[in-house]
Design an enzyme around this catalytic site. Structure first.
Site, PDB file in Angstrom:
ATOM      1  N   GLU A 185      36.069  80.921  15.325  1.00  0.00           N
ATOM      2  CA  GLU A 185      35.012  80.598  16.296  1.00  0.00           C
ATOM      3  C   GLU A 185      35.426  79.391  17.141  1.00  0.00           C
ATOM      4  O   GLU A 185      35.183  79.350  18.349  1.00  0.00           O
ATOM      5  CB  GLU A 185      33.696  80.337  15.578  1.00  0.00           C
ATOM      6  CG  GLU A 185      32.508  80.238  16.502  1.00  0.00           C
ATOM      7  CD  GLU A 185      32.203  81.519  17.251  1.00  0.00           C
ATOM      8  OE1 GLU A 185      32.131  81.471  18.502  1.00  0.00           O
ATOM      9  OE2 GLU A 185      32.018  82.569  16.619  1.00  0.00           O
TER      10      GLU A 185
ATOM     11  N   GLU B 128      37.601  80.293  25.688  1.00  0.00           N
ATOM     12  CA  GLU B 128      36.571  80.329  26.728  1.00  0.00           C
ATOM     13  C   GLU B 128      36.654  79.125  27.653  1.00  0.00           C
ATOM     14  O   GLU B 128      36.569  79.269  28.877  1.00  0.00           O
ATOM     15  CB  GLU B 128      35.188  80.419  26.083  1.00  0.00           C
ATOM     16  CG  GLU B 128      34.923  81.750  25.419  1.00  0.00           C
ATOM     17  CD  GLU B 128      33.571  81.818  24.743  1.00  0.00           C
ATOM     18  OE1 GLU B 128      32.837  80.807  24.730  1.00  0.00           O
ATOM     19  OE2 GLU B 128      33.240  82.908  24.226  1.00  0.00           O
TER      20      GLU B 128
END
Length: 132
Positions: free
Chosen positions: A74, A81
């Site tokens: 994660e 991102e």
């Protein structure tokens, strides 16, 4: 990479400083990504269930490893991102593919962790509640 190294050349790296930076990264992701908060919540639930069911040391190790892998992925997903948004602030189909693929990696690991967790915990839970 050289530009980055030159920019921060005057800063001496210390264990304390690198640990602080790592914790800031985790804190940023925790505060900005709901999925990381959900993973931490799931981790707490797994810890409680493992404690209640009295899993073995090996089963504890497996659960902790899986939790760590999901959380680490994660964090890496957040890196992808942020970097993609940095280098391509406008919509781009390739940027979308990069972000979606990184997110997919987290999903695959989370599903894998959940399946392994069920393999470890479900039989113990069934015995605990008296169904077996």
């Amino acid at each position: 990479m050289k530009l980055f190294a030159r920019r921060y050349k005057h800063e001496k790296k210390t264990v304390k400083g690198t640990l602080k930076n790592a914790l800031e990264g985790i804190n940023y992701t925790y505060n900005s990504e709901i999925n990381l908060r959900l993973h931490f919540l799931a981790a707490v639930v797994v810890f409680v269930v493992c404690f209640i069911l009295g899993v073995s040391i090996i089963e504890w190790a497996i659960c902790i490893l899986l939790i760590g892998l999901v959380i680490a992925l994660e964090l890496i997903n957040t890196v992808v991102e942020v970097v993609v948004d940095l280098v391509q602030p406008k919509y781009d189909p390739l940027a979308k593919i990069a972000k979606d693929t990184a997110s997919g990696a987290v999903l695959v690991m989370a599903i894998t962790a959940a399946i392994i967790g069920l393999i470890i915990l479900l039989p113990k839970a069934l015995v605990f509640i008296g169904l077996i």
